[in-house]
Design a protein around this motif. Structure first.
Motif, PDB file in Angstrom:
ATOM      1  N   THR A 274       0.866  -1.173   0.000  1.00  0.00           N
ATOM      2  CA  THR A 274       0.000   0.000   0.000  1.00  0.00           C
ATOM      3  C   THR A 274       0.910   1.233   0.000  1.00  0.00           C
ATOM      4  O   THR A 274       2.128   1.112   0.199  1.00  0.00           O
ATOM      5  CB  THR A 274      -0.895   0.034   1.255  1.00  0.00           C
ATOM      6  OG1 THR A 274      -0.047   0.158   2.400  1.00  0.00           O
ATOM      7  CG2 THR A 274      -1.751  -1.224   1.364  1.00  0.00           C
TER       8      THR A 274
ATOM      9  N   PRO B 295      -2.949   0.429  -6.101  1.00  0.00           N
ATOM     10  CA  PRO B 295      -3.886   1.525  -5.833  1.00  0.00           C
ATOM     11  C   PRO B 295      -4.957   1.066  -4.849  1.00  0.00           C
ATOM     12  O   PRO B 295      -5.233  -0.134  -4.726  1.00  0.00           O
ATOM     13  CB  PRO B 295      -4.484   1.821  -7.212  1.00  0.00           C
ATOM     14  CG  PRO B 295      -4.304   0.552  -7.985  1.00  0.00           C
ATOM     15  CD  PRO B 295      -3.071  -0.114  -7.447  1.00  0.00           C
ATOM     16  N   ALA B 296      -5.545   2.018  -4.168  1.00  0.00           N
ATOM     17  CA  ALA B 296      -6.648   1.691  -3.255  1.00  0.00           C
ATOM     18  C   ALA B 296      -7.784   1.093  -4.066  1.00  0.00           C
ATOM     19  O   ALA B 296      -8.039   1.510  -5.202  1.00  0.00           O
ATOM     20  CB  ALA B 296      -7.112   2.950  -2.533  1.00  0.00           C
ATOM     21  N   PRO B 297      -8.468   0.098  -3.518  1.00  0.00           N
ATOM     22  CA  PRO B 297      -9.575  -0.516  -4.269  1.00  0.00           C
ATOM     23  C   PRO B 297     -10.673   0.511  -4.554  1.00  0.00           C
ATOM     24  O   PRO B 297     -10.967   1.372  -3.734  1.00  0.00           O
ATOM     25  CB  PRO B 297     -10.087  -1.619  -3.348  1.00  0.00           C
ATOM     26  CG  PRO B 297      -9.289  -1.572  -2.107  1.00  0.00           C
ATOM     27  CD  PRO B 297      -8.275  -0.493  -2.221  1.00  0.00           C
ATOM     28  N   THR B 298     -11.261   0.414  -5.727  1.00  0.00           N
ATOM     29  CA  THR B 298     -12.313   1.362  -6.118  1.00  0.00           C
ATOM     30  C   THR B 298     -13.701   0.777  -5.938  1.00  0.00           C
ATOM     31  O   THR B 298     -14.688   1.503  -5.969  1.00  0.00           O
ATOM     32  CB  THR B 298     -12.131   1.782  -7.587  1.00  0.00           C
ATOM     33  OG1 THR B 298     -12.111   0.609  -8.395  1.00  0.00           O
ATOM     34  CG2 THR B 298     -10.834   2.555  -7.779  1.00  0.00           C
ATOM     35  N   SER B 299     -13.785  -0.526  -5.754  1.00  0.00           N
ATOM     36  CA  SER B 299     -15.070  -1.182  -5.595  1.00  0.00           C
ATOM     37  C   SER B 299     -15.035  -2.060  -4.356  1.00  0.00           C
ATOM     38  O   SER B 299     -13.999  -2.621  -4.015  1.00  0.00           O
ATOM     39  CB  SER B 299     -15.352  -2.055  -6.832  1.00  0.00           C
ATOM     40  OG  SER B 299     -16.439  -2.926  -6.575  1.00  0.00           O
ATOM     41  N   SER B 300     -16.165  -2.154  -3.696  1.00  0.00           N
ATOM     42  CA  SER B 300     -16.264  -3.016  -2.509  1.00  0.00           C
ATOM     43  C   SER B 300     -17.125  -4.242  -2.779  1.00  0.00           C
ATOM     44  O   SER B 300     -17.673  -4.837  -1.857  1.00  0.00           O
ATOM     45  CB  SER B 300     -16.834  -2.220  -1.330  1.00  0.00           C
ATOM     46  OG  SER B 300     -15.946  -1.204  -0.957  1.00  0.00           O
TER      47      SER B 300
ATOM     48  N   HIS C 222      -8.479  -3.824   0.953  1.00  0.00           N
ATOM     49  CA  HIS C 222      -9.796  -3.765   1.589  1.00  0.00           C
ATOM     50  C   HIS C 222      -9.716  -4.054   3.085  1.00  0.00           C
ATOM     51  O   HIS C 222      -8.844  -4.796   3.539  1.00  0.00           O
ATOM     52  CB  HIS C 222     -10.760  -4.788   0.973  1.00  0.00           C
ATOM     53  CG  HIS C 222     -11.451  -4.291  -0.238  1.00  0.00           C
ATOM     54  ND1 HIS C 222     -11.588  -5.058  -1.369  1.00  0.00           N
ATOM     55  CD2 HIS C 222     -12.065  -3.109  -0.512  1.00  0.00           C
ATOM     56  CE1 HIS C 222     -12.251  -4.366  -2.280  1.00  0.00           C
ATOM     57  NE2 HIS C 222     -12.537  -3.184  -1.791  1.00  0.00           N
TER      58      HIS C 222
END
Length: 160
Positions: A32, A87-92, A99
């Motif tokens: 991260t 990259p930070a996740p864009t979807s959960s 996450h």
């Protein structure tokens, strides 16, 4: 004159201060932003410690004080070199690297962990390595999925 009464370098003394390498995992080195920054900070601290040790006059003390920073520099430089910033996740919708996952064990315990890189992982700080058995079991699953884990099961309650 005996080596014991001189500051000459001896092979025996040198071998006592060379530490074995820190093991490096075969897993891909996902990190991260926080994890990469921490690796870089740790590398800078190890280099400062080595610089301080190099200024010591006594050769044997210099070797002793240099051993840990040298080992850590080799490890950290390799970890920074091989780091793959994610990259930070864009979807959960499904569990992925980065996450924060909340799940319930079949014994009723609820736990929340963030899935991070190996060097950043610290279960006491609610972070797990992406290569940990729990993280591997959860990857790609969605809220409501029940995952078999060891003798029990985990139900995913939330993904953030």
């Amino acid at each position: 004159m005996s080596v014991a009464f001189t500051k000459e370098e001896s092979a025996e003394t040198a071998s006592e201060t060379i530490l074995p390498a820190r093991p490096i995992s075969d897993r891909i080195n996902l990190v991260t932003e926080t994890g990469l920054a921490r690796l870089q900070e740790d590398l800078a601290r190890a280099r400062q410690a080595l610089d301080a040790a190099k200024r010591l006059e006594d050769v044997n003390e210099r070797r002793r004080q240099s051993a840990v920073p040298l080992r850590d520099i080799r490890y950290l430089a390799e970890r920074v070199r091989t780091a793959q910033l994610m990259p930070a996740p864009t979807s959960s919708e499904a569990v992925a690297f980065g996450h924060t996952v909340t799940f319930e064990r079949d014994d009723g315990r609820t736990q929340t962990f963030r899935i991070v890189g190996e060097d950043e992982a610290d279960p006491s700080q609610a972070t797990l390595s992406h290569g940990s058995p729990v993280a591997i079991a959860l990857m790609g699953k969605a809220v409501g999925d029940v995952v078999r884990f060891g003798p029990g099961e985990l139900e995913i309650l939330a993904i953030a």
